[in-house]
Write a protein that holds these residues in place. Sequence first.
Motif, PDB file in Angstrom:
ATOM      1  N   GLU A  25     -29.868 -48.798  -2.775  1.00 31.04           N
ATOM      2  CA  GLU A  25     -29.082 -48.632  -1.556  1.00 31.04           C
ATOM      3  C   GLU A  25     -28.319 -47.310  -1.549  1.00 31.04           C
ATOM      4  OE1 GLU A  25     -25.835 -51.109   1.157  1.00 31.04           O
ATOM      5  OE2 GLU A  25     -26.758 -52.037  -0.599  1.00 31.04           O
ATOM      6  N   LEU A  26     -27.798 -46.910  -2.725  1.00 29.90           N
ATOM      7  CA  LEU A  26     -27.027 -45.670  -2.815  1.00 29.90           C
ATOM      8  C   LEU A  26     -27.899 -44.449  -3.046  1.00 29.90           C
ATOM      9  CD1 LEU A  26     -24.032 -46.916  -5.034  1.00 29.90           C
ATOM     10  CD2 LEU A  26     -24.011 -46.505  -2.564  1.00 29.90           C
ATOM     11  N   GLY A  27     -29.082 -44.661  -3.585  1.00 29.37           N
ATOM     12  CA  GLY A  27     -29.984 -43.545  -3.852  1.00 29.37           C
ATOM     13  C   GLY A  27     -29.603 -42.721  -5.061  1.00 29.37           C
ATOM     14  N   VAL A  28     -28.877 -43.323  -6.002  1.00 22.28           N
ATOM     15  CA  VAL A  28     -28.493 -42.619  -7.233  1.00 22.28           C
ATOM     16  C   VAL A  28     -28.660 -43.560  -8.421  1.00 22.28           C
ATOM     17  CG1 VAL A  28     -26.834 -41.059  -6.132  1.00 22.28           C
ATOM     18  CG2 VAL A  28     -26.052 -43.293  -6.964  1.00 22.28           C
ATOM     19  N   GLN A  29     -28.806 -42.971  -9.613  1.00 24.36           N
ATOM     20  CA  GLN A  29     -28.830 -43.750 -10.841  1.00 24.36           C
ATOM     21  C   GLN A  29     -27.392 -43.960 -11.299  1.00 24.36           C
ATOM     22  OE1 GLN A  29     -31.160 -42.059 -14.005  1.00 24.36           O
ATOM     23  NE2 GLN A  29     -30.524 -43.597 -15.518  1.00 24.36           N
ATOM     24  N   LEU A  30     -27.064 -45.208 -11.612  1.00 25.21           N
ATOM     25  CA  LEU A  30     -25.686 -45.538 -11.962  1.00 25.21           C
ATOM     26  C   LEU A  30     -25.447 -45.645 -13.460  1.00 25.21           C
ATOM     27  CD1 LEU A  30     -25.027 -48.233  -9.206  1.00 25.21           C
ATOM     28  CD2 LEU A  30     -24.277 -45.842  -9.208  1.00 25.21           C
ATOM     29  N   PHE A  31     -26.497 -45.964 -14.228  1.00 23.14           N
ATOM     30  CA  PHE A  31     -26.335 -46.153 -15.672  1.00 23.14           C
ATOM     31  C   PHE A  31     -27.467 -45.495 -16.432  1.00 23.14           C
ATOM     32  CE2 PHE A  31     -23.898 -49.708 -13.942  1.00 23.14           C
ATOM     33  CZ  PHE A  31     -22.733 -49.626 -14.677  1.00 23.14           C
ATOM     34  N   GLU A  32     -27.163 -45.121 -17.667  1.00 25.63           N
ATOM     35  CA  GLU A  32     -28.152 -44.604 -18.602  1.00 25.63           C
ATOM     36  C   GLU A  32     -28.094 -45.438 -19.870  1.00 25.63           C
ATOM     37  OE1 GLU A  32     -28.172 -39.832 -17.481  1.00 25.63           O
ATOM     38  OE2 GLU A  32     -26.832 -40.587 -19.063  1.00 25.63           O
ATOM     39  N   ARG A  33     -29.252 -45.778 -20.411  1.00 22.40           N
ATOM     40  CA  ARG A  33     -29.313 -46.525 -21.663  1.00 22.40           C
ATOM     41  C   ARG A  33     -29.272 -45.554 -22.840  1.00 22.40           C
ATOM     42  NH1 ARG A  33     -30.795 -51.866 -21.511  1.00 22.40           N
ATOM     43  NH2 ARG A  33     -31.488 -52.683 -19.478  1.00 22.40           N
ATOM     44  N   SER A  34     -28.571 -45.953 -23.907  1.00 19.01           N
ATOM     45  CA  SER A  34     -28.542 -45.172 -25.134  1.00 19.01           C
ATOM     46  C   SER A  34     -28.532 -46.133 -26.315  1.00 19.01           C
ATOM     47  CB  SER A  34     -27.302 -44.277 -25.176  1.00 19.01           C
ATOM     48  OG  SER A  34     -26.127 -45.062 -25.305  1.00 19.01           O
ATOM     49  N   SER A  35     -28.603 -45.586 -27.518  1.00 17.32           N
ATOM     50  CA  SER A  35     -28.612 -46.436 -28.717  1.00 17.32           C
ATOM     51  C   SER A  35     -27.305 -47.212 -28.872  1.00 17.32           C
ATOM     52  CB  SER A  35     -28.845 -45.571 -29.959  1.00 17.32           C
ATOM     53  OG  SER A  35     -27.836 -44.565 -30.064  1.00 17.32           O
ATOM     54  N   SER A  36     -26.238 -46.699 -28.272  1.00 19.16           N
ATOM     55  CA  SER A  36     -24.936 -47.358 -28.393  1.00 19.16           C
ATOM     56  C   SER A  36     -24.643 -48.333 -27.258  1.00 19.16           C
ATOM     57  CB  SER A  36     -23.823 -46.308 -28.462  1.00 19.16           C
ATOM     58  OG  SER A  36     -23.825 -45.500 -27.300  1.00 19.16           O
ATOM     59  N   GLY A  37     -25.546 -48.423 -26.262  1.00 15.97           N
ATOM     60  CA  GLY A  37     -25.335 -49.353 -25.157  1.00 15.97           C
ATOM     61  C   GLY A  37     -25.709 -48.743 -23.826  1.00 15.97           C
ATOM     62  N   VAL A  38     -24.985 -49.161 -22.786  1.00 13.60           N
ATOM     63  CA  VAL A  38     -25.253 -48.684 -21.431  1.00 13.60           C
ATOM     64  C   VAL A  38     -24.060 -47.863 -20.977  1.00 13.60           C
ATOM     65  CG1 VAL A  38     -25.776 -49.358 -19.065  1.00 13.60           C
ATOM     66  CG2 VAL A  38     -26.641 -50.721 -20.950  1.00 13.60           C
ATOM     67  N   MET A  39     -24.312 -46.636 -20.555  1.00 11.70           N
ATOM     68  CA  MET A  39     -23.237 -45.726 -20.145  1.00 11.70           C
ATOM     69  C   MET A  39     -23.400 -45.357 -18.676  1.00 11.70           C
ATOM     70  SD  MET A  39     -21.347 -45.268 -22.806  1.00 11.70           S
ATOM     71  CE  MET A  39     -20.407 -43.813 -22.334  1.00 11.70           C
ATOM     72  N   PRO A  40     -22.300 -45.335 -17.912  1.00 13.81           N
ATOM     73  CA  PRO A  40     -22.402 -44.924 -16.510  1.00 13.81           C
ATOM     74  C   PRO A  40     -22.694 -43.430 -16.395  1.00 13.81           C
ATOM     75  CG  PRO A  40     -20.108 -45.275 -17.099  1.00 13.81           C
ATOM     76  CD  PRO A  40     -20.919 -45.728 -18.270  1.00 13.81           C
ATOM     77  N   THR A  41     -23.494 -43.070 -15.414  1.00 13.52           N
ATOM     78  CA  THR A  41     -23.720 -41.668 -15.092  1.00 13.52           C
ATOM     79  C   THR A  41     -22.473 -41.125 -14.387  1.00 13.52           C
ATOM     80  OG1 THR A  41     -24.656 -42.209 -12.942  1.00 13.52           O
ATOM     81  CG2 THR A  41     -26.189 -42.084 -14.816  1.00 13.52           C
ATOM     82  N   GLU A  42     -22.480 -39.847 -14.063  1.00 15.54           N
ATOM     83  CA  GLU A  42     -21.351 -39.277 -13.319  1.00 15.54           C
ATOM     84  C   GLU A  42     -21.185 -39.991 -11.984  1.00 15.54           C
ATOM     85  OE1 GLU A  42     -19.724 -34.940 -11.668  1.00 15.54           O
ATOM     86  OE2 GLU A  42     -21.543 -35.061 -12.895  1.00 15.54           O
ATOM     87  N   ALA A  43     -22.312 -40.259 -11.312  1.00 15.18           N
ATOM     88  CA  ALA A  43     -22.244 -41.007 -10.048  1.00 15.18           C
ATOM     89  C   ALA A  43     -21.757 -42.432 -10.306  1.00 15.18           C
ATOM     90  CB  ALA A  43     -23.616 -41.026  -9.382  1.00 15.18           C
ATOM     91  N   GLY A  44     -22.200 -43.003 -11.425  1.00 12.60           N
ATOM     92  CA  GLY A  44     -21.783 -44.360 -11.770  1.00 12.60           C
ATOM     93  C   GLY A  44     -20.289 -44.464 -11.993  1.00 12.60           C
ATOM     94  N   ARG A  45     -19.717 -43.448 -12.636  1.00 15.23           N
ATOM     95  CA  ARG A  45     -18.265 -43.456 -12.862  1.00 15.23           C
ATOM     96  C   ARG A  45     -17.514 -43.363 -11.534  1.00 15.23           C
ATOM     97  NH1 ARG A  45     -19.907 -40.361 -17.359  1.00 15.23           N
ATOM     98  NH2 ARG A  45     -19.610 -38.389 -16.234  1.00 15.23           N
ATOM     99  N   ALA A  46     -18.018 -42.534 -10.620  1.00 20.68           N
ATOM    100  CA  ALA A  46     -17.353 -42.387  -9.323  1.00 20.68           C
ATOM    101  C   ALA A  46     -17.409 -43.692  -8.529  1.00 20.68           C
ATOM    102  CB  ALA A  46     -18.009 -41.252  -8.530  1.00 20.68           C
ATOM    103  N   VAL A  47     -18.585 -44.323  -8.514  1.00 22.30           N
ATOM    104  CA  VAL A  47     -18.735 -45.573  -7.753  1.00 22.30           C
ATOM    105  C   VAL A  47     -17.906 -46.683  -8.394  1.00 22.30           C
ATOM    106  CG1 VAL A  47     -20.359 -47.311  -6.932  1.00 22.30           C
ATOM    107  CG2 VAL A  47     -21.021 -44.895  -6.933  1.00 22.30           C
ATOM    108  N   THR A  48     -17.861 -46.701  -9.739  1.00 17.99           N
ATOM    109  CA  THR A  48     -17.071 -47.721 -10.434  1.00 17.99           C
ATOM    110  C   THR A  48     -15.598 -47.596 -10.089  1.00 17.99           C
ATOM    111  OG1 THR A  48     -18.644 -47.785 -12.279  1.00 17.99           O
ATOM    112  CG2 THR A  48     -16.441 -48.654 -12.693  1.00 17.99           C
ATOM    113  N   HIS A  49     -15.109 -46.362  -9.997  1.00 17.94           N
ATOM    114  CA  HIS A  49     -13.702 -46.141  -9.614  1.00 17.94           C
ATOM    115  C   HIS A  49     -13.411 -46.782  -8.256  1.00 17.94           C
ATOM    116  CE1 HIS A  49      -9.898 -44.077  -8.866  1.00 17.94           C
ATOM    117  NE2 HIS A  49     -10.389 -43.701  -7.696  1.00 17.94           N
ATOM    118  N   HIS A  50     -14.283 -46.548  -7.286  1.00 10.66           N
ATOM    119  CA  HIS A  50     -14.076 -47.135  -5.956  1.00 10.66           C
ATOM    120  C   HIS A  50     -14.259 -48.652  -5.993  1.00 10.66           C
ATOM    121  CE1 HIS A  50     -13.597 -43.356  -3.844  1.00 10.66           C
ATOM    122  NE2 HIS A  50     -14.683 -42.878  -4.422  1.00 10.66           N
TER     123      HIS A  50
END
Length: 307
Positions: free
Chosen positions: A42-67
Motif C-alpha cells: 500500500e505504501l510502496g516502500v520496504q519497511l524492514f530488512e532481515r539480518s543475522s541479528s533479527g529484523v531491522m526497520p529501514t529508514e522508511a520503516g522508522r519514519a512510518v513507525t514514528h507516525h
Amino acid sequence: MKLSHFNVLVAISERGSLRGAARQLGMTQPAMTRSIRELERELGVQLFERSSSGVMPTEAGRAVTHHARTIQTQMQHTLEDVQRYKGAESGTLSLALSTAAHVAILPRIINPFLRRYPDVRLKIIEGLYPALEAGIRDGEIDAYVGPVPKDLRSRGLVCDVLFENPRIIIGRRGHPLAAATSIAELVDACWVTTPVMPNTENEVNAIYEAAGLSSPKIVAQAASGMSIISVVASSDLLVPGPREWLELIASTNLLVRIPIRESTFAPPICVVRLERTQLSPPAQYLNDLIHRIAANHVRQLAASAGG
C-alpha cells in the motif's frame, strides 16, 4: 491502512524479531508477515530488512513507525475520552518531571490527584525537556514539568512558566573544596552537567565566564537525579543542582552545598503540554494542580527568604 497494520509495525520495531512481536500480539508469524507485506504494498516502500541479528526497520520503516506510535497514542486518548464522556474516569496520564520538579511538585500531586481520580493511573517519567519534547508532541507525555530554555519553546505546545530556577553547587560530603566561597576557588574543579541546555556545558561555563575565568573541565553528564547523586557522592565531581535539592541534601549524609557567593540560573521551571482545544477532566485537574502547587512553592520560598 488499518490500525492492526500499525500495531504489527510497532511491535516488530520494538521487539526486533517476528517471533517476539507475534508473541506480544498473540498472532502467528505468517499472519504478521502478511500484514507487513500488505502495508508495504500500500505504501510502496520496504519497511524492514532481515539480518543475522533479527529484523531491522529501514529508514522508511522508522519514519512510518514514528507516525504509527503517534496514531496508537491518539487512539488510546480517544478511547479514554469516550469512556469519560460515558461517566467512567479511568485511563492513564503520563507526567514527566525534572529532578527539581520531582522534589517541589510531585510529592504534593500524588495524594490529591488520586483522591479525585482513583481509577486514573499516573505514569511518572524523569527527564529533561530536550529529550522529552518529541514525546510531548506525539501525545505520549501528557505534561512535562521542568526547565525549558526559551529558545526551545515552539508552536503547537503550551508552555507556562511556573517559577525561576536558581542553581546551587553540590559536592560530596568531605569534598576538599566544600568550604569554597568563591567560584575562583573552584577553578581546578571537575564537573558533571545535566542536559538542561541545548549546549549542556553552558550551565557551568556561564558561572566561570561571569567571573572572568576560563572554562572549567566537564567530564560527565547525567540526566536523572539518581545518576547525579551516585556520581557526585562517589567522586570529587561537582554539579550545579536545583535549589529544591536543599532539603534532600539536609536529609542525607552524602552531599553538601558548596557555599559560593556567585549565582547561576538554569531556564525557569515550566509546565508544557500539547496544545489541544480541550483537556479531559483528569488532565485539566492535573494541570490546575501543578499551577496551584507551584504558586504555593513560590510563596513558601519568598516567606523563607524574608524570614
